[in-house]
Design an enzyme around this catalytic site. Structure first.
Site, PDB file in Angstrom:
ATOM      1  N   LYS A  62     -12.978   3.034 -45.891  1.00  0.00           N
ATOM      2  CA  LYS A  62     -12.412   1.681 -45.973  1.00  0.00           C
ATOM      3  C   LYS A  62     -11.405   1.555 -47.110  1.00  0.00           C
ATOM      4  O   LYS A  62     -10.450   0.795 -47.036  1.00  0.00           O
ATOM      5  CB  LYS A  62     -13.539   0.673 -46.223  1.00  0.00           C
ATOM      6  CG  LYS A  62     -14.236   0.252 -44.960  1.00  0.00           C
ATOM      7  CD  LYS A  62     -15.211  -0.860 -45.275  1.00  0.00           C
ATOM      8  CE  LYS A  62     -16.015  -1.208 -44.040  1.00  0.00           C
ATOM      9  NZ  LYS A  62     -17.181  -2.003 -44.322  1.00  0.00           N
ATOM     10  N   ARG A  63     -11.682   2.304 -48.158  1.00  0.00           N
ATOM     11  CA  ARG A  63     -10.827   2.262 -49.355  1.00  0.00           C
ATOM     12  C   ARG A  63      -9.366   2.602 -49.008  1.00  0.00           C
ATOM     13  O   ARG A  63      -8.438   2.106 -49.649  1.00  0.00           O
ATOM     14  CB  ARG A  63     -11.379   3.301 -50.329  1.00  0.00           C
ATOM     15  CG  ARG A  63     -10.924   3.236 -51.741  1.00  0.00           C
ATOM     16  CD  ARG A  63     -11.828   4.124 -52.599  1.00  0.00           C
ATOM     17  NE  ARG A  63     -12.082   5.414 -51.959  1.00  0.00           N
ATOM     18  CZ  ARG A  63     -11.247   6.445 -51.986  1.00  0.00           C
ATOM     19  NH1 ARG A  63     -10.078   6.341 -52.596  1.00  0.00           N
ATOM     20  NH2 ARG A  63     -11.547   7.576 -51.398  1.00  0.00           N
TER      21      ARG A  63
END
Ligand code: GLU
Length: 465
Positions: A240-241
């Site tokens: 997600k980062r």
């Protein structure tokens, strides 16, 4: 032999882009071989289970247009069958009950860690005839081989071998009677007739363990293809980062499914130098040989370029339909029939400019506006009254309201007032007609809007000042 692949995601809440690629590879392999792909939800972890997460997976598959054969199967629903196999292994002497307490296990962990051993459980109940302690519910452990080596003949990684000392007598049935993932996956794959397991290479360690169960049951093993993971642009595991790790984020930020599919296909598989590989070619060409052994890094620019390509190829009405939610979310407008007709007339230009559907939306939303509308800050700063008044007069005198005539009218005004700089006239016109500073050719846009609407918009811009 009919090829049967499977897509067995765990419902984590969204579909990771790597999961989508696994689904795609399984789907392509099945299609290429005239086989089937089955869809199984690995939902045995009841604490984390949610129907919403399952729905997100189904929506993502549907958006990508990856279909499956038969009904979606729930792993949890087959629990009784998993337990039955554990009992059978017990009866065959291939598995045993282990009555270790958590304290004993902790002790073993500490001891083997100090000794640097690869596994910790010392198999004390494996061949024991000791009397089971009172009050301890046993787990069932499989008997892993004690000697020799174990090889997975992998379609991507070739032969991968580990020594048996790397394998422990792992648990197949927990003390609460629930099967472990390791058992469930093997029983399901066997019962569902899976012939090919294509999955991330983070599962390679599990494969060695799962093979212990296949051997103990005397079942044929499937063929394996372990595919390297997808890395983020910085080389760490895609998460997600890095932004946009989930399939639905791509849909929501204006990507076409065919672009996402083409991109994730190429990310880890190749066919010569081909970059643009539509679905039918992918089915025709897909094979294990083309899968790379090394992890690939995600490249957002490449994906965007593919998206631009597929937008340019797409049917304009389909694009408009896909953009409808974006017009509403981003511009609070719903293009009516007239607006859609205007957008269609401008579609070639819009399509050739747009890298995403958001850009397509933003650069065409003005067609759906009605006066008076807002101007963004930059556009408001360009509403030169002197020019706008000259435009209003000159354009209302124009009989044949075509793009060429509008342009030459602007050129005349530029010659007269702006040292021939056409931009100094075109920019205020763009600001007045669109409320923004970015759009396709403004002369063409004016023609599409027509004389009356163009005049109304120029007047609103004059009144605005
Ligand atoms: N449920 C597993 C996962 O989502 C897949 C297991 C498998 O492919 O065997 O990672």
């Amino acid at each position: 032999m009919t090829v049967v692949t499977r897509f067995p995601p765990s419902p984590t809440g969204f579909m990771h882009i790597g999961t989508a690629r696994t689904a795609l590879f399984n789907w392509l392999y099945a299609k290429h071989n005239g086989g089937k792909m089955l869809f199984r939800i690995e939902d045995t972890d009841r604490k984390r289970h949610s129907e919403e997460a399952v729905e997100a997976l189904i929506r993502s598959m549907e958006w990508l247009e990856l279909d499956w054969n038969g009904d979606i199967v729930s792993q949890f629903a087959s629990q009784a069958r998993h337990v039955e196999v554990a009992q059978e292994l017990l009866e065959k002497g291939e598995a045993y009950k282990c009555f270790c307490t958590p304290e004993e296990l902790d002790e073993m962990r500490t001891k083997t860690k100090a000794e640097g051993k690869p596994t910790f459980y010392d198999r004390r109940w494996r061949d024991s005839d000791a009397t089971p302690p009172e009050g301890v519910e046993p787990v069932i452990r499989i008997k892993a081989p004690l000697e020799g080596s174990n090889t997975v003949a992998d379609q991507v990684q070739d032969d991968v071998t580990i020594q048996s000392e790397q394998l422990d007598d792992f648990i197949i049935l927990r003390s609460d009677g629930s099967p472990t993932y390791m058992l469930a996956v093997v029983v399901d794959d066997h019962d569902m007739g899976v012939t090919h397991v294509i999955r991330g290479d983070d599962h390679l360690n599990n494969t060695f363990r799962q093979n212990v169960i296949y051997d103990a049951m005397g079942w044929d093993k499937p063929q394996y293809a372990h595919i390297p993971l997808i890395l983020g642009p910085d080389g760490s595991k895609m998460s997600k980062r890095h932004g946009a790790a989930s399939v639905e984020e791509y849909r929501d930020t204006g990507y076409l499914p065919e672009a996402v599919l083409n991109y994730i296909l190429r990310l880890g598989w190749s066919h010569g130098d081909d970059e643009i590989i539509p679905r039918d070619k992918a089915i025709e060409w897909f094979d294990f040989k083309g899968i790379g052994k090394a992890a690939a890094r995600f490249d957002f620019d490449k994906l965007e370029n593919l998206n631009a390509h597929y937008i340019n190829e797409a049917d304009p009405q389909r694009l408009i339909d896909l953009c409808l939610p974006f017009y509403q979310q981003r511009h609070d407008i719903i293009p009516d029939e007239q607006a859609q007709k205007r957008i269609m007339q401008s579609a070639d230009e819009l399509k050739s400019r747009a890298k995403t559907l958001l850009q397509f939306t933003d650069e065409s939303a003005f067609y759906a506006k009605t006066v008076p509308f807002n101007y963004d800050e930059k556009a408001a700063g360009l509403l030169d009254q002197n020019i706008l008044s000259a435009l209003q007069t000159a354009l209302s005198n124009l009989n044949d309201f075509t793009s060429e005539n509008i342009q030459s009218t602007c050129k005349d005004i530029a010659d007269e007032k702006m040292d021939g700089k056409l931009g100094k006239v075109a920019m205020p016109l763009r600001a007045a007609l669109t409320g923004t500073t970015v759009s396709p050719s403004i002369f063409h846009a004016a023609e599409i809007l027509g004389k009356a609407e163009t005049s109304a918009r120029i007047q609103a811009a004059i009144d605005h000042a």
